[in-house]
Design a protein around this motif. Structure first.
Motif, PDB file in Angstrom:
ATOM      1  N   ASN A  78       0.825  -1.207   0.000  1.00 48.30           N
ATOM      2  CA  ASN A  78       0.000   0.000   0.000  1.00 48.30           C
ATOM      3  C   ASN A  78       0.857   1.255   0.000  1.00 48.30           C
ATOM      4  O   ASN A  78       1.940   1.275   0.595  1.00 48.30           O
ATOM      5  CB  ASN A  78      -0.910   0.025   1.232  1.00 48.30           C
ATOM      6  CG  ASN A  78      -1.932  -1.090   1.201  1.00 48.30           C
ATOM      7  OD1 ASN A  78      -2.367  -1.524   0.141  1.00 48.30           O
ATOM      8  ND2 ASN A  78      -2.304  -1.562   2.372  1.00 48.30           N
ATOM      9  N   ASP A  79       0.358   2.290  -0.656  1.00 48.95           N
ATOM     10  CA  ASP A  79       1.012   3.598  -0.679  1.00 48.95           C
ATOM     11  C   ASP A  79       2.446   3.521  -1.170  1.00 48.95           C
ATOM     12  O   ASP A  79       3.332   4.234  -0.685  1.00 48.95           O
ATOM     13  CB  ASP A  79       0.969   4.255   0.706  1.00 48.95           C
ATOM     14  CG  ASP A  79      -0.450   4.528   1.170  1.00 48.95           C
ATOM     15  OD1 ASP A  79      -1.273   4.950   0.332  1.00 48.95           O
ATOM     16  OD2 ASP A  79      -0.729   4.322   2.361  1.00 48.95           O
ATOM     17  N   THR A  80       2.687   2.652  -2.138  1.00 47.40           N
ATOM     18  CA  THR A  80       4.019   2.476  -2.720  1.00 47.40           C
ATOM     19  C   THR A  80       4.065   3.131  -4.091  1.00 47.40           C
ATOM     20  O   THR A  80       3.156   2.962  -4.901  1.00 47.40           O
ATOM     21  CB  THR A  80       4.375   0.985  -2.802  1.00 47.40           C
ATOM     22  OG1 THR A  80       4.592   0.500  -1.477  1.00 47.40           O
ATOM     23  CG2 THR A  80       5.618   0.739  -3.616  1.00 47.40           C
ATOM     24  N   ASP A 123       8.813  -2.437   4.862  1.00 48.26           N
ATOM     25  CA  ASP A 123       8.104  -1.165   4.744  1.00 48.26           C
ATOM     26  C   ASP A 123       9.103  -0.008   4.665  1.00 48.26           C
ATOM     27  O   ASP A 123      10.194  -0.070   5.235  1.00 48.26           O
ATOM     28  CB  ASP A 123       7.206  -0.947   5.965  1.00 48.26           C
ATOM     29  CG  ASP A 123       6.115  -2.001   6.097  1.00 48.26           C
ATOM     30  OD1 ASP A 123       5.658  -2.526   5.066  1.00 48.26           O
ATOM     31  OD2 ASP A 123       5.725  -2.288   7.244  1.00 48.26           O
ATOM     32  N   SER A 161       4.655  -1.648   2.601  1.00 47.69           N
ATOM     33  CA  SER A 161       3.956  -0.391   2.347  1.00 47.69           C
ATOM     34  C   SER A 161       4.925   0.793   2.378  1.00 47.69           C
ATOM     35  O   SER A 161       6.015   0.717   2.946  1.00 47.69           O
ATOM     36  CB  SER A 161       2.841  -0.190   3.369  1.00 47.69           C
ATOM     37  OG  SER A 161       3.376  -0.092   4.663  1.00 47.69           O
ATOM     38  N   GLU A 162       4.493   1.867   1.753  1.00 48.39           N
ATOM     39  CA  GLU A 162       5.206   3.139   1.695  1.00 48.39           C
ATOM     40  C   GLU A 162       6.631   3.016   1.157  1.00 48.39           C
ATOM     41  O   GLU A 162       7.523   3.774   1.539  1.00 48.39           O
ATOM     42  CB  GLU A 162       5.208   3.828   3.061  1.00 48.39           C
ATOM     43  CG  GLU A 162       3.815   4.227   3.524  1.00 48.39           C
ATOM     44  CD  GLU A 162       3.840   5.052   4.777  1.00 48.39           C
ATOM     45  OE1 GLU A 162       3.340   6.186   4.720  1.00 48.39           O
ATOM     46  OE2 GLU A 162       4.367   4.567   5.807  1.00 48.39           O
TER      47      GLU A 162
END
Length: 175
Positions: A14-16, A53, A32-33
């Protein structure tokens, strides 16, 4: 570019952010990120690549592996600098791999460690927690306190997480 290789489809957290000129291929799993910047390559066609992450792989960096046990495993909060090459290595949490450096098969980089720009970490080298290594071939330059390590690593992690969020927003668009 995110590409399947044989039965392997990269799993992106997510949010990558993955830049349109970057390549993420094959047996790649990232948290994520994360951010994979322009012309970077994360090539899981020979063996697996695992990113935690908040890992940022900067412009023109290359992550690749070898057959056998030389796969890539990267922890959380790691920066892979511009033009760096990580090949089949294990990198723990909260690490900075400097610009233009090379980390070879079965090397292990400890928590809070820093590999200086332009360093060559030879195959099988073990870098301990909170150590600064540099040179060709790389050698221990000094031990770092957790606070000194954080001063070197944290600003880059924070910057690239924020920067990736900007790139995922409408602030960046084709013209």
């Amino acid at each position: 570019m995110i590409k399947r290789y044989k039965q392997y489809i990269p799993q992106i957290g997510n949010d990558t952010f993955v830049a349109e000129t970057a390549v993420v291929l094959g047996d790649v799993v990232m948290g994520s990120e994360c951010s994979i910047w322009y012309s970077a390559v994360v090539r899981g066609d020979v063996n697996k690549i695992r990113l935690g992450d908040r890992v940022n792989v900067q412009d023109c960096a290359c992550l690749h592996t070898s057959l056998g046990d030389a796969y890539i495993e990267i922890g959380n909060d790691v920066t892979i600098g511009h033009n760096a090459c990580v090949h089949g290595a294990k990198i723990k949490d909260h690490v900075l791999i400097g610009m233009g450096s090379t980390v070879l098969d079965n090397a292990e980089i400890g928590r809070g460690a820093v590999v200086a720009a332009g360093a060559l970490v030879l195959q099988g080298t073990v870098i301990g927690d909170y150590e600064l290594w540099g040179g060709v071939p790389a050698k221990l330059l000094k031990r770092l306190s957790p606070e000194a390590s954080a001063k070197l690593i944290d600003p880059g992690i924070e910057h690239y997480v924020q920067h990736a969020h900007e790139y995922l927003s409408d602030d960046v668009a084709d013209v």
